[in-house]
Design a protein around this motif. Structure first.
Motif, PDB file in Angstrom:
ATOM      1  N   GLN A 242       7.452   0.760  -6.196  1.00  0.00           N
ATOM      2  CA  GLN A 242       8.271   1.063  -5.030  1.00  0.00           C
ATOM      3  C   GLN A 242       9.528   1.839  -5.371  1.00  0.00           C
ATOM      4  N   GLN A 354       9.002  -7.769   8.140  1.00  0.00           N
ATOM      5  CA  GLN A 354       9.381  -6.535   7.433  1.00  0.00           C
ATOM      6  C   GLN A 354       8.450  -6.267   6.252  1.00  0.00           C
ATOM      7  N   ARG A 358       5.890  -3.027   5.515  1.00  0.00           N
ATOM      8  CA  ARG A 358       5.912  -2.265   4.276  1.00  0.00           C
ATOM      9  C   ARG A 358       4.544  -2.198   3.607  1.00  0.00           C
ATOM     10  N   ARG A 366       3.906   3.273  -2.699  1.00  0.00           N
ATOM     11  CA  ARG A 366       5.115   3.810  -2.077  1.00  0.00           C
ATOM     12  C   ARG A 366       4.765   4.707  -0.896  1.00  0.00           C
TER      13      ARG A 366
END
Length: 452
Positions: A242, A354, A358, A366
């Motif tokens: 990430q 959240q 992601r 990513r």
């Protein structure tokens, strides 16, 4: 020496990498398991001068089964079958397929990839993985999934056997003399006679040495054990990070382990996954990403997080934090992805909701949203900062997601001198700058003759 250049893979995953890709209006969901759909993908990637196309494989449906088939698109093509078809409609791009060392046999794998390497004239690569999903065992006559460390022990021996079989035939073993009736020189065809902890394989392989010597070996583990395995065996590593700092740390750690196995840094290429949302403006790209997120059903996103973390989050508030969970050393599944999610949630103090947002796009890889220039800026930053040798590009939907990258981002990378404008070689090894492996039997014979 010229400017260091990126290596790029195009990652085929269903009809797009985002979990809601099949619901997106511009996704060709009807293309699933139709050759023309995959043909377009491979030819688009080849038009963009990508090094390779990559197909992963999960030999089991996700759990719970009802949710997986009702709400997600769990259907996947078998990699070797699909890549064999794509070999006939492409000429340069590398063809990387995933086959598990946990639920396969070395002779089968060696034979299939050697065949693909011949049929594609030197463009094949094997992504050697240890299967992490525990429920896979029951599809292969086992009651229990192998322990993590045992899976890697088996994998190391598995790769040793496969590469040994690929060396069965020396480079000049074929004679093919019609006048004398001699097809091959038996002194240059070798039985392996492997007797190990997990496998007993006599050999030789029933296929002669291929144009690139042997297929490229790819690996995807990022755990401590996975890194050691990659340092010994891999020529390309797919990984997920990430942050720039995490990626740099992994890059330095893995590259530093190569010398102990007699290898140099340029003998292994590290390609983290990137999921790009591309827009004419950053706002447009963010709106596109939000549109995908809006299509994710809450139970689907929660299920994905639960599967990776192997924890039941029922009853926990979505807007609250994750419960306390053990580090990856205490689990028997996919350790690196588990730890990546855990670290991300802790570092950024993410709520469960959240974290779902992601993860549902890139499954821990990513995500980048922006203009073509902004996308290129971020790829360049990671590349020049020694966080990677290139990227595995994961289009959020197909065919448009790959089309946009090839038409908008590739030219920007080429303008910066970061990516090729045409192929210079014909084999995958040539694209990646990897030397053709020396045949072990020929090397022994040369060594013995030099002594005498």
């Amino acid at each position: 020496m010229g400017q260091r250049q990126l290596h790029l893979g195009a990652f085929i995953f269903g009809v797009g990498h985002h979990i809601a890709a099949w619901r997106y209006p511009h996704t060709d969901t009807n293309g699933l398991l139709k050759l023309d759909f995959y043909k377009r993908f491979a030819q688009t990637a080849e038009r963009g001068k990508f090094d390779l196309v990559f197909i992963e494989d999960i030999p089991v449906l996700p759990e719970p089964l009802a949710r997986a088939v009702q709400y997600t698109l769990p259907v996947r093509a078998e990699p070797l079958t699909l890549l064999s078809a794509l070999a006939s409609v492409t000429t340069r791009i590398g063809l990387v397929g995933t086959v598990s060392t946990t639920y396969s046999e070395p002779y089968h794998v060696a034979r299939k990839f050697a065949s693909l390497d011949h049929l594609s004239r030197g463009r094949a690569a094997w992504n050697a993985v240890t299967t992490s999903m525990e429920n896979t065992a029951k599809n292969f006559g086992r009651d229990h999934h192998l322990d993590h460390s045992l899976r890697y022990e088996r994998a190391k021996e598995f790769v040793d056997v496969v590469t040994g079989l690929w060396d069965s035939w020396e480079e000049d073993a074929l004679v093919v003399d019609k006048a004398s009736g001699i097809f091959a020189d038996p002194a240059k065809v070798h039985a392996l006679n492997h007797q190990g902890e997990h496998f007993s394989v006599r050999g030789p392989l029933s296929i002669h040495r291929s144009v690139q010597g042997r297929p490229v070996i790819v690996q995807a583990g990022s755990s401590t054990t996975g890194q050691a395995f990659a340092a010994q065996t891999a020529e390309v590593v797919f990984t997920a990070w990430q942050t720039l700092e995490e990626a740099q740390s992994f890059y330095a750690s893995l590259k530093s382990q190569l010398p102990k196995y007699g290898r140099s840094e340029d003998q292994l290429k590290i390609l983290p996954g990137i999921l790009p949302f591309i827009g004419a403006t950053e706002e447009e790209a963010r709106e596109k990403e939000a549109e995908f997120q809006h299509l994710v059903l809450p139970e689907v996103g929660l299920g994905m997080v639960q599967n990776i973390l192997r924890v039941d989050l029922t009853g926990y508030p979505l807007d609250g934090p994750l419960p306390d969970l053990p580090d990856s050393t205490e689990i028997n599944g996919g350790k690196s992805r588990y730890q990546l999610l855990l670290d991300m949630a802790r570092r950024e103090q993410l709520s469960i909701r959240q974290l779902i947002n992601r993860v549902t796009g890139a499954r821990g890889h990513r995500t980048i949203a922006g203009t073509p220039v902004q996308i290129a800026d971020q790829l360049e930053e990671w590349f020049v900062s020694k966080a990677c040798d290139g990227f595995n590009i994961m289009p959020p939907y197909l065919p448009g997601g790959l089309d946009e990258f090839v038409e908008l981002v590739i030219p920007e990378l080429q303008r910066r001198g970061l990516f090729r404008t045409d192929y210079e070689g014909t084999t995958l090894r040539e694209h990646l700058g990897l030397a053709k492996p020396v045949n072990r039997y020929a090397a022994r014979a040369a060594s013995a003759s030099s002594v005498h």
